[in-house]
Design a protein around this motif. Structure first.
Motif, PDB file in Angstrom:
ATOM      1  N   LYS A 148       0.843  -1.206   0.000  1.00 56.36           N
ATOM      2  CA  LYS A 148       0.000   0.000   0.000  1.00 56.36           C
ATOM      3  C   LYS A 148       0.873   1.249   0.000  1.00 56.36           C
ATOM      4  N   ARG A 149       1.925   1.267   0.817  1.00 55.30           N
ATOM      5  CA  ARG A 149       2.816   2.423   0.865  1.00 55.30           C
ATOM      6  C   ARG A 149       3.535   2.621  -0.471  1.00 55.30           C
ATOM      7  N   MET A 150       3.956   1.533  -1.091  1.00 52.78           N
ATOM      8  CA  MET A 150       4.639   1.637  -2.383  1.00 52.78           C
ATOM      9  C   MET A 150       3.697   2.177  -3.453  1.00 52.78           C
ATOM     10  N   ILE A 151       2.467   1.673  -3.480  1.00 53.85           N
ATOM     11  CA  ILE A 151       1.468   2.133  -4.454  1.00 53.85           C
ATOM     12  C   ILE A 151       1.205   3.624  -4.257  1.00 53.85           C
ATOM     13  N   ASP A 152       1.019   4.037  -3.010  1.00 54.21           N
ATOM     14  CA  ASP A 152       0.757   5.448  -2.722  1.00 54.21           C
ATOM     15  C   ASP A 152       1.929   6.329  -3.151  1.00 54.21           C
ATOM     16  N   THR A 153       3.150   5.845  -2.949  1.00 51.63           N
ATOM     17  CA  THR A 153       4.331   6.602  -3.342  1.00 51.63           C
ATOM     18  C   THR A 153       4.403   6.757  -4.857  1.00 51.63           C
ATOM     19  N   ILE A 154       4.159   5.675  -5.571  1.00 53.52           N
ATOM     20  CA  ILE A 154       4.189   5.726  -7.033  1.00 53.52           C
ATOM     21  C   ILE A 154       3.149   6.724  -7.551  1.00 53.52           C
ATOM     22  N   ILE A 155       1.950   6.636  -7.024  1.00 47.73           N
ATOM     23  CA  ILE A 155       0.874   7.538  -7.464  1.00 47.73           C
ATOM     24  C   ILE A 155       1.228   8.984  -7.133  1.00 47.73           C
ATOM     25  N   GLU A 156       1.721   9.229  -5.932  1.00 45.79           N
ATOM     26  CA  GLU A 156       2.060  10.584  -5.511  1.00 45.79           C
ATOM     27  C   GLU A 156       3.174  11.180  -6.373  1.00 45.79           C
ATOM     28  N   GLN A 157       4.208  10.402  -6.643  1.00 45.02           N
ATOM     29  CA  GLN A 157       5.337  10.912  -7.414  1.00 45.02           C
ATOM     30  C   GLN A 157       4.978  11.171  -8.874  1.00 45.02           C
ATOM     31  N   ARG A 158       4.174  10.326  -9.430  1.00 43.62           N
ATOM     32  CA  ARG A 158       3.861  10.479 -10.858  1.00 43.62           C
ATOM     33  C   ARG A 158       2.722  11.445 -11.121  1.00 43.62           C
ATOM     34  N   ALA A 159       1.753  11.525 -10.205  1.00 46.80           N
ATOM     35  CA  ALA A 159       0.598  12.398 -10.413  1.00 46.80           C
ATOM     36  C   ALA A 159       0.895  13.841 -10.014  1.00 46.80           C
TER      37      ALA A 159
ATOM     38  N   VAL B  48      -4.839   8.016 -14.076  1.00 49.89           N
ATOM     39  CA  VAL B  48      -4.070   7.387 -15.153  1.00 49.89           C
ATOM     40  C   VAL B  48      -3.052   6.411 -14.572  1.00 49.89           C
ATOM     41  N   VAL B  49      -2.363   6.832 -13.513  1.00 43.09           N
ATOM     42  CA  VAL B  49      -1.359   5.966 -12.881  1.00 43.09           C
ATOM     43  C   VAL B  49      -2.027   4.719 -12.309  1.00 43.09           C
ATOM     44  N   LYS B  50      -3.171   4.878 -11.666  1.00 45.64           N
ATOM     45  CA  LYS B  50      -3.899   3.722 -11.121  1.00 45.64           C
ATOM     46  C   LYS B  50      -4.294   2.760 -12.241  1.00 45.64           C
ATOM     47  N   THR B  51      -4.736   3.313 -13.355  1.00 39.56           N
ATOM     48  CA  THR B  51      -5.112   2.478 -14.501  1.00 39.56           C
ATOM     49  C   THR B  51      -3.911   1.703 -15.022  1.00 39.56           C
ATOM     50  N   LYS B  52      -2.765   2.369 -15.106  1.00 41.65           N
ATOM     51  CA  LYS B  52      -1.551   1.681 -15.571  1.00 41.65           C
ATOM     52  C   LYS B  52      -1.162   0.558 -14.621  1.00 41.65           C
ATOM     53  N   LEU B  53      -1.326   0.781 -13.312  1.00 46.32           N
ATOM     54  CA  LEU B  53      -1.025  -0.276 -12.345  1.00 46.32           C
ATOM     55  C   LEU B  53      -1.982  -1.461 -12.522  1.00 46.32           C
ATOM     56  N   ILE B  54      -3.238  -1.163 -12.769  1.00 50.14           N
ATOM     57  CA  ILE B  54      -4.224  -2.229 -12.991  1.00 50.14           C
ATOM     58  C   ILE B  54      -3.848  -3.036 -14.226  1.00 50.14           C
ATOM     59  N   LEU B  55      -3.423  -2.353 -15.286  1.00 50.72           N
ATOM     60  CA  LEU B  55      -3.016  -3.054 -16.507  1.00 50.72           C
ATOM     61  C   LEU B  55      -1.787  -3.934 -16.273  1.00 50.72           C
ATOM     62  N   LYS B  56      -0.993  -3.586 -15.276  1.00 47.27           N
ATOM     63  CA  LYS B  56       0.177  -4.387 -14.935  1.00 47.27           C
ATOM     64  C   LYS B  56      -0.157  -5.478 -13.915  1.00 47.27           C
ATOM     65  N   GLY B  57      -1.440  -5.590 -13.577  1.00 52.88           N
ATOM     66  CA  GLY B  57      -1.889  -6.659 -12.683  1.00 52.88           C
ATOM     67  C   GLY B  57      -1.899  -6.302 -11.210  1.00 52.88           C
ATOM     68  N   ILE B  58      -1.813  -5.015 -10.896  1.00 54.99           N
ATOM     69  CA  ILE B  58      -1.815  -4.571  -9.503  1.00 54.99           C
ATOM     70  C   ILE B  58      -2.955  -3.578  -9.322  1.00 54.99           C
ATOM     71  N   ASP B  59      -4.034  -4.016  -8.682  1.00 57.69           N
ATOM     72  CA  ASP B  59      -5.189  -3.149  -8.462  1.00 57.69           C
ATOM     73  C   ASP B  59      -5.041  -2.455  -7.107  1.00 57.69           C
ATOM     74  N   PRO B  60      -4.824  -1.141  -7.095  1.00 54.55           N
ATOM     75  CA  PRO B  60      -4.617  -0.425  -5.836  1.00 54.55           C
ATOM     76  C   PRO B  60      -5.754  -0.602  -4.835  1.00 54.55           C
TER      77      PRO B  60
END
Length: 63
Positions: free
Chosen positions: A6-17, A26-38
């Motif tokens: 959860k912390r890693m996902i939040d960091t990725i979203i925060e840094q990119r958004a 958009v970042v959440k959608t890309k994570l879902i496409l990579k098989g990781i649903d936040p």
């Protein structure tokens, strides 16, 4: 340590958004496409090394 994913996902979203709700979506959608649903991960979710490794790979990708 539970919640690392959860912390890693939040960091990725925060840094990119950078504060943009649209880019966060958009970042959440890309994570879902990579098989990781936040939505599937919370502070209490057990850590899975496979998911953590995939998140590290996402973090290493260029934006």
């Amino acid at each position: 340590m539970a919640g690392e994913i959860k912390r890693m996902i939040d960091t990725i979203i925060e840094q990119r958004a950078k504060g943009s709700k649209i880019l966060a979506g958009v970042v959440k959608t890309k994570l879902i496409l990579k098989g990781i649903d936040p939505k599937n991960y919370t502070e209490d979710s057990p850590d899975d090394t496979d998911v953590i490794n995939r998140l590290y790979a996402v973090m290493m990708e260029q934006k």
